[in-house]
Design a protein around this motif. Structure first.
Motif, PDB file in Angstrom:
ATOM      1  N   SER A  37       0.830  -1.216   0.000  1.00  0.00           N
ATOM      2  CA  SER A  37       0.000   0.000   0.000  1.00  0.00           C
ATOM      3  C   SER A  37       0.858   1.257   0.000  1.00  0.00           C
ATOM      4  N   LEU A  38       2.024   1.185   0.639  1.00  0.00           N
ATOM      5  CA  LEU A  38       2.896   2.357   0.698  1.00  0.00           C
ATOM      6  C   LEU A  38       3.494   2.667  -0.674  1.00  0.00           C
ATOM      7  N   VAL A  39       3.897   1.643  -1.407  1.00  0.00           N
ATOM      8  CA  VAL A  39       4.566   1.879  -2.691  1.00  0.00           C
ATOM      9  C   VAL A  39       3.589   2.044  -3.845  1.00  0.00           C
ATOM     10  N   THR A  40       2.296   1.838  -3.579  1.00  0.00           N
ATOM     11  CA  THR A  40       1.295   2.018  -4.640  1.00  0.00           C
ATOM     12  C   THR A  40       0.359   3.191  -4.347  1.00  0.00           C
ATOM     13  N   SER A  41       0.741   4.032  -3.394  1.00  0.00           N
ATOM     14  CA  SER A  41      -0.059   5.220  -3.127  1.00  0.00           C
ATOM     15  C   SER A  41       0.016   6.168  -4.319  1.00  0.00           C
ATOM     16  N   GLU A  42      -0.907   7.099  -4.395  1.00  0.00           N
ATOM     17  CA  GLU A  42      -0.931   8.032  -5.525  1.00  0.00           C
ATOM     18  C   GLU A  42       0.356   8.829  -5.625  1.00  0.00           C
ATOM     19  N   ALA A  43       0.849   9.305  -4.469  1.00  0.00           N
ATOM     20  CA  ALA A  43       2.074  10.102  -4.480  1.00  0.00           C
ATOM     21  C   ALA A  43       3.272   9.259  -4.912  1.00  0.00           C
ATOM     22  N   ALA A  44       3.329   8.008  -4.448  1.00  0.00           N
ATOM     23  CA  ALA A  44       4.455   7.142  -4.778  1.00  0.00           C
ATOM     24  C   ALA A  44       4.467   6.790  -6.264  1.00  0.00           C
ATOM     25  N   LEU A  45       3.318   6.421  -6.803  1.00  0.00           N
ATOM     26  CA  LEU A  45       3.245   6.059  -8.215  1.00  0.00           C
ATOM     27  C   LEU A  45       3.536   7.263  -9.111  1.00  0.00           C
ATOM     28  N   SER A  46       3.053   8.436  -8.701  1.00  0.00           N
ATOM     29  CA  SER A  46       3.309   9.652  -9.469  1.00  0.00           C
ATOM     30  C   SER A  46       4.804   9.965  -9.506  1.00  0.00           C
ATOM     31  N   ALA A  47       5.462   9.854  -8.341  1.00  0.00           N
ATOM     32  CA  ALA A  47       6.899  10.134  -8.274  1.00  0.00           C
ATOM     33  C   ALA A  47       7.702   9.094  -9.044  1.00  0.00           C
ATOM     34  N   LEU A  48       7.294   7.829  -8.945  1.00  0.00           N
ATOM     35  CA  LEU A  48       8.009   6.773  -9.661  1.00  0.00           C
ATOM     36  C   LEU A  48       7.878   6.955 -11.171  1.00  0.00           C
ATOM     37  N   TRP A  49       6.667   7.248 -11.637  1.00  0.00           N
ATOM     38  CA  TRP A  49       6.452   7.449 -13.067  1.00  0.00           C
ATOM     39  C   TRP A  49       7.241   8.648 -13.581  1.00  0.00           C
ATOM     40  N   LEU A  50       7.240   9.731 -12.796  1.00  0.00           N
ATOM     41  CA  LEU A  50       7.986  10.926 -13.205  1.00  0.00           C
ATOM     42  C   LEU A  50       9.482  10.634 -13.250  1.00  0.00           C
ATOM     43  N   SER A  51       9.993   9.873 -12.275  1.00  0.00           N
ATOM     44  CA  SER A  51      11.414   9.529 -12.256  1.00  0.00           C
ATOM     45  C   SER A  51      11.792   8.693 -13.472  1.00  0.00           C
ATOM     46  N   LEU A  52      10.964   7.705 -13.801  1.00  0.00           N
ATOM     47  CA  LEU A  52      11.253   6.858 -14.958  1.00  0.00           C
ATOM     48  C   LEU A  52      11.188   7.660 -16.254  1.00  0.00           C
ATOM     49  N   LYS A  53      10.167   8.514 -16.355  1.00  0.00           N
ATOM     50  CA  LYS A  53       9.986   9.316 -17.569  1.00  0.00           C
ATOM     51  C   LYS A  53      11.142  10.294 -17.767  1.00  0.00           C
ATOM     52  N   THR A  54      11.496  11.024 -16.732  1.00  0.00           N
ATOM     53  CA  THR A  54      12.586  11.988 -16.859  1.00  0.00           C
ATOM     54  C   THR A  54      13.929  11.284 -16.983  1.00  0.00           C
ATOM     55  N   GLY A  55      14.066  10.122 -16.337  1.00  0.00           N
ATOM     56  CA  GLY A  55      15.308   9.369 -16.460  1.00  0.00           C
ATOM     57  C   GLY A  55      15.553   8.908 -17.892  1.00  0.00           C
ATOM     58  N   GLN A 225       8.972  12.448   2.726  1.00  0.00           N
ATOM     59  CA  GLN A 225       8.337  11.472   3.596  1.00  0.00           C
ATOM     60  C   GLN A 225       9.180  11.154   4.821  1.00  0.00           C
ATOM     61  N   SER A 226      10.479  11.330   4.713  1.00  0.00           N
ATOM     62  CA  SER A 226      11.345  11.058   5.867  1.00  0.00           C
ATOM     63  C   SER A 226      11.081  12.027   7.014  1.00  0.00           C
ATOM     64  N   GLN A 227      10.391  13.139   6.732  1.00  0.00           N
ATOM     65  CA  GLN A 227      10.094  14.117   7.771  1.00  0.00           C
ATOM     66  C   GLN A 227       8.897  13.704   8.629  1.00  0.00           C
ATOM     67  N   ASP A 228       7.915  13.043   8.019  1.00  0.00           N
ATOM     68  CA  ASP A 228       6.699  12.736   8.784  1.00  0.00           C
ATOM     69  C   ASP A 228       6.105  11.357   8.493  1.00  0.00           C
ATOM     70  N   ASP A 229       6.675  10.592   7.578  1.00  0.00           N
ATOM     71  CA  ASP A 229       6.156   9.259   7.261  1.00  0.00           C
ATOM     72  C   ASP A 229       7.347   8.349   6.978  1.00  0.00           C
ATOM     73  N   ILE A 230       8.020   7.928   8.045  1.00  0.00           N
ATOM     74  CA  ILE A 230       9.261   7.182   7.882  1.00  0.00           C
ATOM     75  C   ILE A 230       9.028   5.834   7.217  1.00  0.00           C
ATOM     76  N   ASP A 231       7.864   5.198   7.484  1.00  0.00           N
ATOM     77  CA  ASP A 231       7.578   3.912   6.845  1.00  0.00           C
ATOM     78  C   ASP A 231       7.473   4.065   5.329  1.00  0.00           C
ATOM     79  N   GLY A 232       6.807   5.138   4.884  1.00  0.00           N
ATOM     80  CA  GLY A 232       6.707   5.391   3.451  1.00  0.00           C
ATOM     81  C   GLY A 232       8.065   5.685   2.842  1.00  0.00           C
ATOM     82  N   ALA A 233       8.899   6.452   3.552  1.00  0.00           N
ATOM     83  CA  ALA A 233      10.230   6.782   3.048  1.00  0.00           C
ATOM     84  C   ALA A 233      11.087   5.532   2.913  1.00  0.00           C
ATOM     85  N   VAL A 234      11.007   4.638   3.904  1.00  0.00           N
ATOM     86  CA  VAL A 234      11.789   3.403   3.860  1.00  0.00           C
ATOM     87  C   VAL A 234      11.319   2.516   2.710  1.00  0.00           C
TER      88      VAL A 234
END
Length: 257
Positions: A37-55, A225-234
């Protein structure tokens, strides 16, 4: 039978553990019950897609511009080549945030290039997806140039000389001889540039900011996420580590072959 001197094994093992143990610590810290659930959240998927696209966009730019630059550095006799090469290598030693500042001062609304672009055409580059790609290209370009230039120098010029004696033009020689010979190095450099782009943080946040869906890549999301959601950051850190390991394994496997 190993020819490695025995006294090297201990420091070698310690060096490997220095890198491996923190990764193990990261894996142990992952909340497996909520990992999916952490790695498939909207924010996570958006960031992952943007990273892959820009990469991928960064890798293409490195190929289009870094490839010719590597050929020039390896094959030409231009005066001042050591200086040109040292400038190319600067992003390897500069803090990425410095690269972000230089891009901001150059392409910002008050910069020598960004100013006319904004005044005459209304184009704003900073804090856009284009800015992400430019920041990543700045830091990733040397990886492709160094890899390809090394392959070109290792291959030598004997095959190109033979092609020239047979009447091949420089363009034909490049297309039919040079590129096939150094293709493994070209692929390795491209993959390394892609991997470096995926992990870019300092230049990106300085030049492009952190806007979800526009400039917030995976490393930026992990930092926030490391500031307020350490599980998501990890969890997202582990995803980035897995991608990096896969990229490195693919690259090293090709190099070994």
């Amino acid at each position: 039978m190993s020819r490695v001197p025995r006294f090297l094994w201990l420091p070698a093992a310690l060096a490997w553990l220095l890198v491996a143990v923190p990764i193990v610590g990261l894996v142990v810290r992952v909340d497996l019950s909520n990992f999916f659930s952490l790695v498939t959240s909207e924010a996570a998927l958006s960031a992952l897609w943007l990273s892959l696209k820009t990469g991928l966009a960064t890798m293409v730019l490195c190929l289009l511009f870094g490839g010719p630059l590597a050929v020039v550095l390896a094959r030409s006799q231009l005066p001042g080549l050591p200086f040109i090469r040292s400038v190319v290598l600067l992003p390897l030693v500069l803090p990425p945030v410095v690269g972000g500042l230089t891009l901001l001062f150059l392409l910002g609304r008050t910069g020598p290039i960004g100013g006319p672009l904004y005044d005459n055409f209304g184009i704003t580059i900073p804090f856009s997806t284009t800015a992400v790609v430019l920041a990543q290209t700045f830091v990733a370009m040397p990886f492709l140039v160094v890899s390809l230039e090394g392959s070109l120098r290792t291959a030598g010029e004997r095959y190109e000389a033979v092609a020239a004696t047979l009447g091949a033009s420089p363009l034909t020689t490049l297309r039919r001889v040079t590129i096939p010979v150094v293709l493994p190095g070209l692929v390795s450099g491209s993959v390394l540039a892609f991997a470096r782009a995926l992990g870019e943080f300092g230049a990106t946040i300085t030049f492009a900011g952190s806007l979800q869906g526009t400039t917030r890549t995976l490393p930026l999301l992990i930092y926030l996420q490391s500031q307020d959601d350490i599980d998501g950051a990890v969890a997202m850190s582990l995803v980035l580590v897995v991608i990096a390991i896969v990229v490195i394994l693919v690259t090293r496997t090709r190099d070994v072959r």
